[in-house]
Design an enzyme around this catalytic site. Structure first.
Site, PDB file in Angstrom:
ATOM      1  CB  ILE A 202      -0.892   0.110   1.195  1.00 21.79           C
ATOM      2  CG1 ILE A 202      -1.763  -1.286   1.375  1.00 21.79           C
ATOM      3  CG2 ILE A 202      -1.760   1.301   1.200  1.00 21.79           C
ATOM      4  CD1 ILE A 202      -2.786  -1.351   0.372  1.00 21.79           C
ATOM      5  CG  HIS A 203       2.971   3.041  -3.272  1.00 22.29           C
ATOM      6  ND1 HIS A 203       2.478   1.786  -3.831  1.00 22.29           N
ATOM      7  CD2 HIS A 203       3.206   3.964  -3.999  1.00 22.29           C
ATOM      8  CE1 HIS A 203       2.289   2.093  -5.207  1.00 22.29           C
ATOM      9  NE2 HIS A 203       2.785   3.279  -5.366  1.00 22.29           N
ATOM     10  NE  ARG A 204      -0.761   3.807  -7.325  1.00 23.13           N
ATOM     11  CZ  ARG A 204      -0.193   4.081  -8.497  1.00 23.13           C
ATOM     12  NH1 ARG A 204      -0.009   5.206  -8.785  1.00 23.13           N
ATOM     13  NH2 ARG A 204       0.035   3.313  -9.525  1.00 23.13           N
ATOM     14  NE  ARG A 235       2.218   8.425  -0.181  1.00 25.72           N
ATOM     15  CZ  ARG A 235       2.252   9.714  -0.771  1.00 25.72           C
ATOM     16  NH1 ARG A 235       3.538  10.053  -1.120  1.00 25.72           N
ATOM     17  NH2 ARG A 235       1.485  10.533  -0.685  1.00 25.72           N
ATOM     18  CG  ASP A 278      -1.866   1.427  -3.037  1.00 24.03           C
ATOM     19  OD1 ASP A 278      -0.935   0.945  -3.138  1.00 24.03           O
ATOM     20  OD2 ASP A 278      -2.253   2.403  -2.064  1.00 24.03           O
TER      21      ASP A 278
END
Length: 353
Positions: A202-204, A235, A278
């Site tokens: 998950i990073h968006r 992130r 994502d």
């Protein structure tokens, strides 16, 4: 011919690997510029080593920052590099700030630009990546498209004459690495067993910048009955620390680890029952590796992956327990991303002009 590749982030290093290999088999000169957008060793250095990519000829060392600060720093550093090398082509990859900075710098200096992975569209204008890819496509001189869908998007935007269908270079490297690691034992964290876990990234910004959304995603992953290997992007770690969201949850389903080198990532996906992400790149890698993917977004650039249920898009986390462990689709899988020989076509397209 002299080609200068501009890269800076994990997905670009993976795409660079087959391109560098294809250039090495020719008499063309290939210069690699690393902007330093991803500077953590697990997001950068190990990819060059594990994918046998030559060391960068130039490292700008830009590091982190807001989109404007990061892109501006790259722009200010790129002019001197391009002025020194004066390449026949500046080759930019994908949709990152490095992509846009390399493009703008080259255009201002009247150097030809080729965009690898051209024509992808999410049609979500809130995504920084969407602006990067659209602006790059409209500025570039040759658009190297991975799929027929991408070619259609470019034609709709009046860019047909500049477009070339070459296939997807990620397929080249994914297949090569898959064949190399498929019979090797996988080193999994305690509590995970081969064929009995999920892989997640998950990073968006849409998922990590909103504290409630991020907490809901982490809680949703932790609540699954199936163990989850969460590969924590820098992130994600930073945002969770900022918002007071705990990633370490002893005794639960969530097993957090640092991002894996690409061969280990491929092996982890092959050994899993599914992917929750994502990431645009991981959606496609899961598809290529025959692993069901659940994407926590409302749209995807890789629309081919959703056919026959290989990839399912959702932002409704109540559906995650059912979707994440759904069975592998029974329909025969199509091959929309090419035959694994895209890099050679890229070199040929640039040589032909």
């Amino acid at each position: 011919m002299k080609v200068l590749s501009v890269v800076g982030a994990r997905p670009q290093f993976v795409k660079l690997a087959p391109i560098a290999e294809a250039f090495a088999a020719t008499e063309h000169e290939h210069v690699i510029v690393h902007t330093g957008q991803h500077y953590d060793k697990n997001m950068s250095d190990v990819f060059f080593a594990d994918l046998k990519i030559p060391a960068p000829d130039v490292h700008l060392g830009v590091g982190s920052g807001s989109h404007g600060v990061q892109t501006g720093a790259m722009l200010s550093a790129m002019d001197a590099v391009l002025d020194e090398h004066r390449p026949d082509w500046v080759l930019v990859y994908g949709d990152t700030n490095s992509t846009l900075a390399g493009t703008l710098s080259a255009v201002k200096m009247h150097l030809p630009v080729a965009h690898l992975e051209a024509g992808l569209r999410s049609f979500n204008r809130s995504m920084p990546e969407e602006h990067n890819r659209v602006l790059t496509d409209h500025a570039a001189d040759i658009l190297l498209a991975p799929t027929e869908v991408a070619m259609g998007h470019l034609a709709n935007e009046g860019l047909k004459d500049r477009s070339r269908l070459v296939g997807d270079v990620m397929t080249d490297v994914c297949f090569r690495v898959r064949d190399a690691v498929k019979d090797q034992p996988l080193d999994l964290p305690d509590g995970l067993k081969q064929g009995e876990y999920l892989v997640s990234t998950i990073h968006r910004a849409d998922n990590t910048d909103d504290p409630e959304q991020l907490a809901a995603i982490v809680d949703g992953l932790a609540a699954l009955d199936t163990p989850v290997l969460l590969l924590a992007h820098p992130r994600l770690v930073a945002r969770c620390a900022e918002f007071g969201i705990k990633l370490e949850r002893p005794g639960g389903s969530l097993h957090t680890a640092e991002p894996l080198a690409y061969p280990q990532m491929v092996a982890a996906v092959l050994g899993s029952v599914g992917v929750v992400t994502d990431s645009g790149g991981l959606q496609k890698e899961a598809f290529l590796l025959g692993t069901p993917c659940t994407t926590l977004r409302t749209e995807t650039e890789w629309t081919e992956t959703v056919e026959d249920g290989w990839n399912v898009l959702t932002t409704d986390l109540s559906k995650l327990p059912e979707l994440a462990v759904r069975p592998v689709p029974t329909a025969a899988q199509a091959a929309p991303y090419g035959d694994g020989q895209a890099a050679g076509r890229v070199v040929a397209a640039l040589a032909a002009g």
